[in-house]
Design a protein around this motif. Structure first.
Motif, mmCIF file in Angstrom:
data_model
loop_
_atom_site.group_PDB
_atom_site.id
_atom_site.type_symbol
_atom_site.label_atom_id
_atom_site.label_comp_id
_atom_site.label_asym_id
_atom_site.label_seq_id
_atom_site.Cartn_x
_atom_site.Cartn_y
_atom_site.Cartn_z
ATOM 1 N N ILE A 196 0.837 -1.201 0.000
ATOM 2 C CA ILE A 196 0.000 0.000 0.000
ATOM 3 C C ILE A 196 0.871 1.249 0.000
ATOM 4 C CG2 ILE A 196 -1.954 -1.133 1.132
ATOM 5 C CD1 ILE A 196 -1.200 0.277 3.718
ATOM 6 N N ASP A 197 0.317 2.314 -0.572
ATOM 7 C CA ASP A 197 1.008 3.601 -0.617
ATOM 8 C C ASP A 197 0.554 4.448 0.567
ATOM 9 O OD1 ASP A 197 2.345 3.073 -3.040
ATOM 10 O OD2 ASP A 197 0.545 3.605 -4.176
ATOM 11 N N PRO A 198 1.412 5.375 1.012
ATOM 12 C CA PRO A 198 0.990 6.289 2.077
ATOM 13 C C PRO A 198 -0.202 7.122 1.615
ATOM 14 C CG PRO A 198 3.363 6.417 1.733
ATOM 15 C CD PRO A 198 2.804 5.584 0.626
ATOM 16 N N ILE A 199 -1.207 7.252 2.465
ATOM 17 C CA ILE A 199 -2.387 8.033 2.088
ATOM 18 C C ILE A 199 -2.406 9.395 2.767
ATOM 19 C CG2 ILE A 199 -3.807 6.033 1.557
ATOM 20 C CD1 ILE A 199 -5.184 6.487 4.264
ATOM 21 N N LEU A 200 -1.562 9.569 3.775
ATOM 22 C CA LEU A 200 -1.461 10.845 4.463
ATOM 23 C C LEU A 200 0.005 11.215 4.628
ATOM 24 C CD1 LEU A 200 -4.069 10.173 7.286
ATOM 25 C CD2 LEU A 200 -4.368 11.735 5.380
ATOM 26 N N SER A 201 0.277 12.514 4.638
ATOM 27 C CA SER A 201 1.638 13.005 4.858
ATOM 28 C C SER A 201 1.630 13.968 6.034
ATOM 29 C CB SER A 201 2.167 13.711 3.612
ATOM 30 O OG SER A 201 2.312 12.799 2.566
ATOM 31 N N LEU A 202 2.583 13.772 6.920
ATOM 32 C CA LEU A 202 2.706 14.594 8.118
ATOM 33 C C LEU A 202 3.869 15.544 7.906
ATOM 34 C CD1 LEU A 202 1.539 14.947 10.937
ATOM 35 C CD2 LEU A 202 3.076 13.188 11.725
ATOM 36 N N GLY A 203 3.597 16.850 7.934
ATOM 37 C CA GLY A 203 4.624 17.829 7.611
ATOM 38 C C GLY A 203 4.982 18.734 8.765
ATOM 39 N N LYS A 204 5.303 19.956 8.405
ATOM 40 C CA LYS A 204 5.822 20.950 9.342
ATOM 41 C C LYS A 204 4.856 21.236 10.495
ATOM 42 C CE LYS A 204 6.111 25.156 7.770
ATOM 43 N NZ LYS A 204 6.547 26.376 7.076
ATOM 44 N N ILE A 219 -8.445 5.267 9.089
ATOM 45 C CA ILE A 219 -8.342 3.945 9.719
ATOM 46 C C ILE A 219 -9.715 3.270 9.757
ATOM 47 C CG2 ILE A 219 -7.949 2.758 11.905
ATOM 48 C CD1 ILE A 219 -5.606 4.569 12.392
ATOM 49 N N LYS A 220 -10.748 4.049 10.028
ATOM 50 C CA LYS A 220 -12.093 3.469 10.072
ATOM 51 C C LYS A 220 -12.498 2.930 8.705
ATOM 52 C CE LYS A 220 -16.786 4.392 11.518
ATOM 53 N NZ LYS A 220 -17.732 5.359 12.063
ATOM 54 N N ALA A 221 -12.108 3.634 7.654
ATOM 55 C CA ALA A 221 -12.472 3.224 6.298
ATOM 56 C C ALA A 221 -11.608 2.075 5.776
ATOM 57 C CB ALA A 221 -12.363 4.413 5.350
ATOM 58 N N ARG A 222 -10.334 2.043 6.150
ATOM 59 C CA ARG A 222 -9.395 1.091 5.537
ATOM 60 C C ARG A 222 -8.817 0.041 6.473
ATOM 61 N NH1 ARG A 222 -6.346 3.861 0.848
ATOM 62 N NH2 ARG A 222 -7.713 5.585 0.363
ATOM 63 N N GLU A 223 -8.846 0.269 7.754
ATOM 64 C CA GLU A 223 -8.256 -0.592 8.791
ATOM 65 C C GLU A 223 -6.741 -0.500 8.847
ATOM 66 O OE1 GLU A 223 -11.232 -4.197 9.767
ATOM 67 O OE2 GLU A 223 -9.952 -4.511 8.031
ATOM 68 N N LEU A 224 -6.060 -0.538 7.719
ATOM 69 C CA LEU A 224 -4.592 -0.505 7.677
ATOM 70 C C LEU A 224 -4.173 0.688 6.829
ATOM 71 C CD1 LEU A 224 -1.978 -2.156 8.421
ATOM 72 C CD2 LEU A 224 -2.167 -3.160 6.146
ATOM 73 N N ILE A 225 -3.414 1.613 7.428
ATOM 74 C CA ILE A 225 -2.981 2.789 6.674
ATOM 75 C C ILE A 225 -1.487 3.022 6.850
ATOM 76 C CG2 ILE A 225 -5.232 3.935 6.811
ATOM 77 C CD1 ILE A 225 -3.925 5.859 8.872
ATOM 78 N N LYS A 226 -0.932 3.697 5.874
ATOM 79 C CA LYS A 226 0.471 4.072 5.914
ATOM 80 C C LYS A 226 0.547 5.590 5.840
ATOM 81 C CE LYS A 226 3.464 1.516 3.637
ATOM 82 N NZ LYS A 226 4.271 0.942 2.533
ATOM 83 N N ARG A 275 10.784 6.925 7.767
ATOM 84 C CA ARG A 275 9.804 7.989 7.954
ATOM 85 C C ARG A 275 8.397 7.543 7.535
ATOM 86 N NH1 ARG A 275 12.640 12.168 9.644
ATOM 87 N NH2 ARG A 275 11.022 13.728 9.393
ATOM 88 N N LYS A 276 8.153 6.248 7.593
ATOM 89 C CA LYS A 276 6.842 5.678 7.266
ATOM 90 C C LYS A 276 6.260 5.031 8.525
ATOM 91 C CE LYS A 276 7.105 5.839 2.574
ATOM 92 N NZ LYS A 276 7.774 7.081 2.349
ATOM 93 N N ILE A 277 4.984 5.341 8.769
ATOM 94 C CA ILE A 277 4.260 4.790 9.921
ATOM 95 C C ILE A 277 3.105 3.945 9.390
ATOM 96 C CG2 ILE A 277 2.837 5.352 11.936
ATOM 97 C CD1 ILE A 277 4.324 8.068 12.024
ATOM 98 N N VAL A 278 2.939 2.753 9.941
ATOM 99 C CA VAL A 278 1.817 1.888 9.571
ATOM 100 C C VAL A 278 0.969 1.659 10.813
ATOM 101 C CG1 VAL A 278 1.114 -0.335 8.633
ATOM 102 C CG2 VAL A 278 3.197 0.756 7.790
ATOM 103 N N LEU A 279 -0.325 1.997 10.700
ATOM 104 C CA LEU A 279 -1.267 1.832 11.803
ATOM 105 C C LEU A 279 -2.393 0.886 11.400
ATOM 106 C CD1 LEU A 279 -1.731 5.566 12.921
ATOM 107 C CD2 LEU A 279 -0.287 3.842 13.993
ATOM 108 N N TYR A 280 -2.924 0.168 12.397
ATOM 109 C CA TYR A 280 -4.025 -0.774 12.158
ATOM 110 C C TYR A 280 -5.050 -0.648 13.269
ATOM 111 C CZ TYR A 280 -6.609 -5.172 12.114
ATOM 112 O OH TYR A 280 -7.600 -6.105 12.108
#
Length: 102
Positions: free
Chosen positions: A16-24, A39-46, A78-83
């Protein structure tokens, strides 16, 4: 979460590709809400942590996990995966898990 479940999710996260980017701006309430909705829509996000973000990705992952009641699958670079499992309609079925029919 067991180590086998975590390993399975890591395998899924590779594709999967990152769907959100955390910046400044770092963690804002709006970003946390966007993560919770994703997370509610996909369960697993990057999530991609951009270079202009001064916070440590491991700390960000832990904070996001607490705020969204999800679990940190992994932090690589610099990639975070949450479930977080969707109890109403689970989209990810772990190997060997029985599907409960309603």
């Amino acid at each position: 979460m067991t180590t086998k479940e975590r390993a399975y999710l890591k395998g899924l996260a590779q594709n999967i590709d990152p769907i959100l980017s955390l910046g400044k701006a770092s963690l804002t309430p709006e970003f946390t809400e966007a993560v919770a909705e994703a997370i509610k829509a996909r369960e697993l996000i990057k999530i991609n942590v951009l270079k202009n973000c001064v916070d440590v990705p491991q700390t960000l992952a832990r904070t996001l996990s607490e705020r969204t009641h999800s679990e940190v699958v992994q932090v690589i670079g610099r990639k975070i995966v949450l479930y977080k499992r969707n109890m109403d309609n689970p989209g990810i079925i772990f190997p060997g898990e029985k599907i409960k029919k309603k």
